[in-house]
Design a protein around this motif. Structure first.
Motif, short mmCIF file in Angstrom:
data_model
loop_
_atom_site.label_atom_id
_atom_site.label_comp_id
_atom_site.label_asym_id
_atom_site.label_seq_id
_atom_site.Cartn_x
_atom_site.Cartn_y
_atom_site.Cartn_z
N LYS A 56 0.97 -1.18 -0.03
CA LYS A 56 -0.04 -0.07 0.01
C LYS A 56 0.86 1.06 0.02
O LYS A 56 1.67 1.34 0.86
N LEU A 99 2.68 2.02 3.48
CA LEU A 99 2.05 1.69 4.79
C LEU A 99 2.72 0.22 5.15
O LEU A 99 2.89 -0.69 4.27
N LYS A 101 1.49 -2.98 6.17
CA LYS A 101 0.49 -3.85 5.71
C LYS A 101 -0.34 -4.29 6.79
O LYS A 101 -1.53 -4.22 6.48
N ALA A 104 -2.61 -0.93 7.13
CA ALA A 104 -2.76 -0.28 6.04
C ALA A 104 -4.17 0.50 6.01
O ALA A 104 -4.34 1.44 5.65
#
Length: 226
Positions: A56, A99, A101, A104
């Motif tokens: 992300k 981010l 995960k 995220a």
């Protein structure tokens, strides 16, 4: 009806090299190519190439974005670890964050809510689907990048936890250095449409350096599940 998994822009290249795929967080992700042990050994001894396009990614832009992110004093091209993930300042008014995960979805919503509530205009954009994310990991990573990019990758010019925007193999890329387990590690983040070309070019340029394709399991063991 079962939701269709997202595919990396490198998916067909990974199929050619007989990557072993599993569904992960809504994506088809390669877990390994040869074996996790061989891939980790290649990264420790030489250089490995790994696709992490499913990770992300957000950009945060606006004159008060640094205040929103508690990063007013972060220098341009520098990075820092936050509760949400790794944050990098690309301009005075533009930030990039990869981010963690595990956090995220909640982190992305929180940042968007904070931006909506800010007194000045701040935009939070999810750039995950629009961009590929390729990683080079290992002691020969900088040597390989130097063949394709005009930047100086010496530690004094491009230290750990820094990011620069440049051309790699004549494609625009955000290059992030994020070392892990004592190994130099670089992420190349750029347009999805150019990812297959970049993957092939990096692979060819790294053959004489003993480049090895790496799957997600080896990546997570080396760099942590972020």
């Amino acid at each position: 009806m079962k939701q269709i998994s997202k595919l990396s822009p490198i998916h067909h290249e990974e199929e050619k090299w007989q990557g072993h795929f599993v569904e992960q967080d809504g994506w088809q992700v390669v877990q390994w190519f040869s074996s996790v042990e061989q891939e980790i050994d290649a990264a420790r001894q030489r250089v490995a190439l790994c696709d992490q396009s499913q990770r992300k990614k957000l950009t945060i832009e606006g004159k008060d974005a640094g205040v929103l992110l508690n990063a007013e004093d972060l220098a341009i091209n520098a990075g820092m670890m936050t509760a949400e993930g790794h944050l990098y300042r690309l301009r005075g008014d533009r930030f990039f964050i990869g981010l963690d995960k595990r956090a995220a979805p909640a982190a992305a919503r929180r940042l968007d809510d904070m931006a909506q509530a800010a007194a000045s205009l701040i935009t939070v954009t999810d750039v995950t689907d629009a961009n590929a994310e390729l990683w080079l990991i290992g002691p020969h990573s900088a040597d390989l990048l130097s063949r394709l990019c005009g930047l100086d990758f010496h530690d004094s010019h491009f230290p750990d936890s820094s990011a620069k925007q440049s051309s790699v193999a004549k494609t625009a890329q955000l290059i992030i250095r994020q070392d892990r387990s004592g190994l130099p590690a670089y992420a190349l983040i750029g347009a999805r449409s150019l990812a297959s070309y970049l993957w092939q070019t990096v692979f060819e340029a790294g053959k004489d350096l003993g480049l090895q394709l790496m799957g997600n399991m080896a990546f997570e063991q080396l760099l942590g599940k972020t």
